[in-house]
Design an enzyme around this catalytic site. Structure first.
Site, PDB file in Angstrom:
ATOM      1  N   LYS A  99       7.733   5.058  11.206  1.00 55.73           N
ATOM      2  CA  LYS A  99       6.363   4.545  11.382  1.00 55.73           C
ATOM      3  C   LYS A  99       6.113   3.402  10.386  1.00 55.73           C
ATOM      4  O   LYS A  99       5.608   2.350  10.762  1.00 55.73           O
ATOM      5  CB  LYS A  99       5.350   5.644  11.135  1.00 55.73           C
ATOM      6  CG  LYS A  99       3.911   5.148  10.992  1.00 55.73           C
ATOM      7  CD  LYS A  99       2.912   6.255  10.777  1.00 55.73           C
ATOM      8  CE  LYS A  99       2.760   6.639   9.348  1.00 55.73           C
ATOM      9  NZ  LYS A  99       1.908   5.726   8.557  1.00 55.73           N
ATOM     10  N   ASN A 100       6.481   3.607   9.142  1.00 51.73           N
ATOM     11  CA  ASN A 100       6.117   2.626   8.110  1.00 51.73           C
ATOM     12  C   ASN A 100       7.023   1.409   8.080  1.00 51.73           C
ATOM     13  O   ASN A 100       6.801   0.496   7.287  1.00 51.73           O
ATOM     14  CB  ASN A 100       6.063   3.309   6.738  1.00 51.73           C
ATOM     15  CG  ASN A 100       4.910   4.297   6.674  1.00 51.73           C
ATOM     16  OD1 ASN A 100       4.026   4.294   7.549  1.00 51.73           O
ATOM     17  ND2 ASN A 100       4.920   5.175   5.693  1.00 51.73           N
ATOM     18  N   ARG A 102      -4.894   1.672   8.278  1.00 51.17           N
ATOM     19  CA  ARG A 102      -4.982   0.735   7.152  1.00 51.17           C
ATOM     20  C   ARG A 102      -3.951  -0.380   7.270  1.00 51.17           C
ATOM     21  O   ARG A 102      -4.166  -1.512   6.839  1.00 51.17           O
ATOM     22  CB  ARG A 102      -4.782   1.520   5.858  1.00 51.17           C
ATOM     23  CG  ARG A 102      -4.981   0.726   4.620  1.00 51.17           C
ATOM     24  CD  ARG A 102      -4.800   1.576   3.388  1.00 51.17           C
ATOM     25  NE  ARG A 102      -5.065   0.820   2.215  1.00 51.17           N
ATOM     26  CZ  ARG A 102      -4.248  -0.087   1.715  1.00 51.17           C
ATOM     27  NH1 ARG A 102      -3.091  -0.311   2.336  1.00 51.17           N
ATOM     28  NH2 ARG A 102      -4.552  -0.762   0.640  1.00 51.17           N
ATOM     29  N   CYS A 124      -9.829   6.575   1.888  1.00 46.14           N
ATOM     30  CA  CYS A 124      -9.427   7.546   2.903  1.00 46.14           C
ATOM     31  C   CYS A 124      -9.123   8.863   2.173  1.00 46.14           C
ATOM     32  O   CYS A 124      -9.310   8.986   0.963  1.00 46.14           O
ATOM     33  CB  CYS A 124      -8.218   7.053   3.687  1.00 46.14           C
ATOM     34  SG  CYS A 124      -6.726   7.038   2.705  1.00 46.14           S
ATOM     35  N   ARG A 173      -8.190   2.827  -1.471  1.00 46.80           N
ATOM     36  CA  ARG A 173      -7.099   2.026  -0.894  1.00 46.80           C
ATOM     37  C   ARG A 173      -7.432   0.533  -1.050  1.00 46.80           C
ATOM     38  O   ARG A 173      -7.665  -0.168  -0.089  1.00 46.80           O
ATOM     39  CB  ARG A 173      -6.885   2.380   0.572  1.00 46.80           C
ATOM     40  CG  ARG A 173      -6.654   3.846   0.875  1.00 46.80           C
ATOM     41  CD  ARG A 173      -5.323   4.389   0.353  1.00 46.80           C
ATOM     42  NE  ARG A 173      -4.156   3.826   0.973  1.00 46.80           N
ATOM     43  CZ  ARG A 173      -3.586   4.298   2.089  1.00 46.80           C
ATOM     44  NH1 ARG A 173      -4.150   5.297   2.723  1.00 46.80           N
ATOM     45  NH2 ARG A 173      -2.518   3.739   2.601  1.00 46.80           N
ATOM     46  N   PRO A 174      -7.514   0.052  -2.294  1.00 49.20           N
ATOM     47  CA  PRO A 174      -7.876  -1.370  -2.474  1.00 49.20           C
ATOM     48  C   PRO A 174      -6.781  -2.301  -1.955  1.00 49.20           C
ATOM     49  O   PRO A 174      -5.647  -1.871  -1.725  1.00 49.20           O
ATOM     50  CB  PRO A 174      -8.025  -1.506  -3.982  1.00 49.20           C
ATOM     51  CG  PRO A 174      -7.194  -0.413  -4.544  1.00 49.20           C
ATOM     52  CD  PRO A 174      -7.259   0.706  -3.571  1.00 49.20           C
ATOM     53  N   ASP A 197       4.642  10.520   0.239  1.00 50.50           N
ATOM     54  CA  ASP A 197       4.394  11.006   1.604  1.00 50.50           C
ATOM     55  C   ASP A 197       5.038  12.354   1.875  1.00 50.50           C
ATOM     56  O   ASP A 197       4.880  12.907   2.966  1.00 50.50           O
ATOM     57  CB  ASP A 197       4.909   9.989   2.627  1.00 50.50           C
ATOM     58  CG  ASP A 197       4.129   8.703   2.563  1.00 50.50           C
ATOM     59  OD1 ASP A 197       4.651   7.682   3.070  1.00 50.50           O
ATOM     60  OD2 ASP A 197       3.033   8.698   1.999  1.00 50.50           O
ATOM     61  N   VAL A 200       1.274   7.836  -7.380  1.00 49.47           N
ATOM     62  CA  VAL A 200       1.066   6.709  -6.474  1.00 49.47           C
ATOM     63  C   VAL A 200      -0.381   6.657  -6.004  1.00 49.47           C
ATOM     64  O   VAL A 200      -1.062   5.636  -6.121  1.00 49.47           O
ATOM     65  CB  VAL A 200       2.026   6.797  -5.272  1.00 49.47           C
ATOM     66  CG1 VAL A 200       1.754   5.665  -4.285  1.00 49.47           C
ATOM     67  CG2 VAL A 200       3.487   6.749  -5.738  1.00 49.47           C
ATOM     68  N   ARG A 212      -0.481  10.587  14.626  1.00 49.87           N
ATOM     69  CA  ARG A 212      -0.344   9.212  14.125  1.00 49.87           C
ATOM     70  C   ARG A 212       1.090   8.951  13.678  1.00 49.87           C
ATOM     71  O   ARG A 212       1.578   7.834  13.795  1.00 49.87           O
ATOM     72  CB  ARG A 212      -1.271   8.982  12.926  1.00 49.87           C
ATOM     73  CG  ARG A 212      -2.732   8.920  13.233  1.00 49.87           C
ATOM     74  CD  ARG A 212      -3.523   8.483  12.023  1.00 49.87           C
ATOM     75  NE  ARG A 212      -2.993   7.227  11.471  1.00 49.87           N
ATOM     76  CZ  ARG A 212      -3.439   6.683  10.337  1.00 49.87           C
ATOM     77  NH1 ARG A 212      -4.363   7.294   9.634  1.00 49.87           N
ATOM     78  NH2 ARG A 212      -2.943   5.539   9.902  1.00 49.87           N
TER      79      ARG A 212
HETATM   80  C1  EPZ Z   1       2.313   2.474   2.385  1.00 46.81           C
HETATM   81  O1  EPZ Z   1       0.922   2.423   2.223  1.00 46.81           O
HETATM   82  C2  EPZ Z   1       2.560   3.547   3.434  1.00 46.81           C
HETATM   83  N1  EPZ Z   1       1.935   3.166   4.691  1.00 46.81           N
HETATM   84  C3  EPZ Z   1       2.002   4.877   2.950  1.00 46.81           C
HETATM   85  O2  EPZ Z   1       2.310   5.860   3.946  1.00 46.81           O
HETATM   86  C4  EPZ Z   1       2.704   5.247   1.645  1.00 46.81           C
HETATM   87  O3  EPZ Z   1       2.152   6.449   1.147  1.00 46.81           O
HETATM   88  C5  EPZ Z   1       2.493   4.125   0.620  1.00 46.81           C
HETATM   89  O4  EPZ Z   1       2.966   2.868   1.160  1.00 46.81           O
HETATM   90  C6  EPZ Z   1       3.234   4.402  -0.681  1.00 46.81           C
HETATM   91  O5  EPZ Z   1       4.590   4.556  -0.433  1.00 46.81           O
HETATM   92  C7  EPZ Z   1       2.540   2.231   5.466  1.00 46.81           C
HETATM   93  O6  EPZ Z   1       3.581   1.703   5.134  1.00 46.81           O
HETATM   94  C8  EPZ Z   1       1.855   1.890   6.759  1.00 46.81           C
HETATM   95  P1  EPZ Z   1       0.611   0.879  -1.446  1.00 46.81           P
HETATM   96  P2  EPZ Z   1       0.248   1.222   1.342  1.00 46.81           P
HETATM   97  O7  EPZ Z   1      -0.034  -0.443  -1.222  1.00 46.81           O
HETATM   98  O8  EPZ Z   1       0.974  -0.026   1.587  1.00 46.81           O
HETATM   99  C9  EPZ Z   1      -2.684   1.004  -4.827  1.00 46.81           C
HETATM  100  C10 EPZ Z   1       1.893   7.662   5.380  1.00 46.81           C
HETATM  101  O9  EPZ Z   1       1.521   8.829   5.219  1.00 46.81           O
HETATM  102  N2  EPZ Z   1      -2.964  -0.375  -4.407  1.00 46.81           N
HETATM  103  O10 EPZ Z   1       2.003   0.939  -1.939  1.00 46.81           O
HETATM  104  O11 EPZ Z   1      -1.205   1.259   1.597  1.00 46.81           O
HETATM  105  C11 EPZ Z   1      -3.112   2.013  -3.784  1.00 46.81           C
HETATM  106  O12 EPZ Z   1      -4.465   2.358  -3.952  1.00 46.81           O
HETATM  107  C12 EPZ Z   1       1.235   6.542   4.593  1.00 46.81           C
HETATM  108  O13 EPZ Z   1       2.800   7.304   6.173  1.00 46.81           O
HETATM  109  C13 EPZ Z   1      -3.821  -1.155  -5.165  1.00 46.81           C
HETATM  110  O14 EPZ Z   1      -4.364  -0.692  -6.176  1.00 46.81           O
HETATM  111  O15 EPZ Z   1       0.534   1.752  -0.117  1.00 46.81           O
HETATM  112  C14 EPZ Z   1      -2.209   3.178  -4.065  1.00 46.81           C
HETATM  113  O16 EPZ Z   1      -2.765   3.949  -5.134  1.00 46.81           O
HETATM  114  C15 EPZ Z   1       0.174   7.057   3.639  1.00 46.81           C
HETATM  115  N3  EPZ Z   1      -4.080  -2.442  -4.784  1.00 46.81           N
HETATM  116  C16 EPZ Z   1      -0.926   2.525  -4.546  1.00 46.81           C
HETATM  117  O17 EPZ Z   1      -1.271   1.195  -4.931  1.00 46.81           O
HETATM  118  C17 EPZ Z   1      -3.489  -2.996  -3.674  1.00 46.81           C
HETATM  119  O18 EPZ Z   1      -3.747  -4.181  -3.387  1.00 46.81           O
HETATM  120  C18 EPZ Z   1       0.164   2.456  -3.485  1.00 46.81           C
HETATM  121  O19 EPZ Z   1      -0.355   1.726  -2.398  1.00 46.81           O
HETATM  122  C19 EPZ Z   1      -2.613  -2.191  -2.911  1.00 46.81           C
HETATM  123  C20 EPZ Z   1      -2.359  -0.889  -3.289  1.00 46.81           C
END
Ligand code: EPZ
Length: 425
Positions: free
Chosen positions: A22-23, A92, A116, A121-122, A305, A327, A397
């Site tokens: 998916k990701n 997202r 969420c 999720r900034p 995850d 994370v 999903r």
């Molecule tokens: C991806 O989400 C995955 N989703 C998530 O999978 C996964 O948990 C996550 O990466 C971490 O591995 C997809 O790929 C579609 P991040 P993403 O940006 O990109 C903070 C699932 O269950 N952050 O690496 O949204 C954020 O708040 C989903 O399949 C900022 O602060 O994750 C979080 O605490 C859930 N500012 C951390 O970083 C930003 O601009 C990791 O977020 C972006 C993120």
């Protein structure tokens, strides 16, 4: 929407084939916006998020069709530059269209993702990088409005290795004027898969999978063909399920090196796991698990995850286990639901403290997010009696045919029709 019913107490036996990730498929589908030419994708999983992504891309002018099991995406001309809140709210990853729209059209209007169930999720790192590449960005009324004449190469340091920000910025930089270097980039296999697809389209990306990614922008990209990598989180979910129920299961279409943190942890808990080519075999007798600590970290650390699923397993471990998620800031809503099944688990800040072993009993529970739902299925497979899981759209999903695959492994699991609240008392 119906529920899923699970009857616990049976070991899992047999063979399951893992679907495309998916990701990985979501950013790869979005990357097709970067070219007017058709893109051909194999191993696209049948998931609700893929359907949502199709709706979003079609609203932007992408024609999507299937040739057998191959998805064909073609955006000869953009019909829009907006990703409205209705899509971003549902998924997202919709925010990933920002970079490609700016790169291709010089404009993007994308709704801000809200928080969420797994925390805030900034997207500040996405916006910081796009601004460094010359985008003018305005955030108001829940929308990000960005525009630029042409993105230019930049040096970007991410405050944290954000997967989405790394993916958004690699896509934006692929058509920028000049070289972009992203430091402290995410190393997840899904980032590498996206980079491989972009390279097939003619992009010049190096260092994907390391903390420093270099992208030399080109004037245009061609279409491309790509086979989506297997879903390491789906595979990990089945591995944890077998470790919890006991049994012997063969997983096909797996990249073992993507799961090293998970297989190492499960072997610590007594599972026997062997890898041959694209197959993993896991074997475990039920019971006798030692307590263990899990720390969810960016790749190659233990994946966030899979931390909810591990919590379900560790309810059966002897002693006190601690799961810490470094994370996401609040990915422990599921502990409330596990407690309703008898788990001795409490959430303290970024950690869950789990005492065991505790016998779980079936109950009516609800999935608060995709991976929490998976944790409840695993708990249901272990619990005595019947567990009924609501809000299963979360599961749909991200897991292709979860009920069918688990049934084929001997689980007693099925859907129940949506309860009608209007028939009878
Ligand atoms: C991806 O989400 C995955 N989703 C998530 O999978 C996964 O948990 C996550 O990466 C971490 O591995 C997809 O790929 C579609 P991040 P993403 O940006 O990109 C903070 C699932 O269950 N952050 O690496 O949204 C954020 O708040 C989903 O399949 C900022 O602060 O994750 C979080 O605490 C859930 N500012 C951390 O970083 C930003 O601009 C990791 O977020 C972006 C993120």
């Amino acid at each position: 929407m119906g529920q899923i019913r699970v009857y616990g107490g049976r070991p899992l036996q047999g063979t399951v084939r893992i679907s495309g990730a998916k990701n990985a498929v979501l950013p790869v589908m979005v990357a097709s916006l970067l070219t007017e030419e058709p893109c051909y994708l194999q191993e696209v999983p049948r998931l609700l998020d893929v359907v949502t992504c199709c709706h979003l891309l079609r609203s932007l002018g992408t024609e999507i069709s299937w040739q057998g099991r191959e998805m064909v995406l073609s955006t000869p001309r953009l019909a829009g530059i907006e990703a409205p809140y209705e899509y971003v709210r549902q998924m997202r990853a919709s925010f990933l269209v920002a970079g490609p729209l700016l790169a291709r059209a010089g404009r993007a209007v994308v709704a801000l993702p809200g928080g969420c169930a797994i925390g805030s999720r900034p997207v500040d790192q996405h916006l910081k990088g796009l601004a460094a590449m010359g985008a003018n960005i305005e955030v108001a009324h829940g929308l990000v409005r960005a525009h630029c004449r042409r993105l230019r190469g930049a040096s970007i340091y991410l405050d944290l290795p954000s997967v989405g920000a790394t993916e958004n910025l690699i896509m934006a930089a692929s058509l920028a004027d000049g070289v972009t270097v992203i430091e402290n980039a995410a190393c997840e296999p899904e980032v590498v898969d996206l980079a491989n697809f972009l390279t097939a389209m003619g992009a010049r990306v190096s260092g994907a999978g390391t903390r420093t990614v270099r992208i030399e922008g080109v004037r245009r990209l061609s279409g491309g063909r790509h086979t989506v990598i297997p879903d390491r989180i789906e595979a990990g979910t089945y591995l944890v399920a077998v470790a919890a129920t006991g049994g012997r299961v063969r997983l096909e279409n797996v990249i073992a090196e993507h799961l090293t943190a998970v297989t190492a942890k499960l072997q610590e808990l007594g599972a026997r796991i062997s890898a041959t080519g694209s197959t993993l075999v896991i074997e475990r007798e039920p019971g006798g698990y030692p307590a263990s600590n899990v720390r969810a970290l960016p790749y190659p650390g233990f994946p966030t995850d899979l931390q909810p699923q591990m919590a379900a397993l560790l309810t059966q471990a002897e002693g006190v286990s601690v799961i810490t998620d470094n994370v996401f800031d609040s990915r422990f809503l599921y502990t409330e639901e596990l407690r309703r099944m008898g788990a001795n688990i409490r959430n303290e800040g970024r950690s869950a403290i789990i005492g065991g072993p505790t016998p779980l009993t079936g109950a009516q529970v609800r999935a608060t997010d995709l991976r929490a739902g998976a944790a409840l299925v695993i708990a249901g497979l272990v619990a005595e009696g019947e567990t009924e899981i609501g809000q299963i759209h979360h599961l749909e999903r991200g897991y292709e045919d979860l009920v069918g695959k688990l049934s084929s492994l001997g689980a007693v699991i099925g859907y129940t029709a949506p309860k009608s609240h209007f028939l009878g008392a």
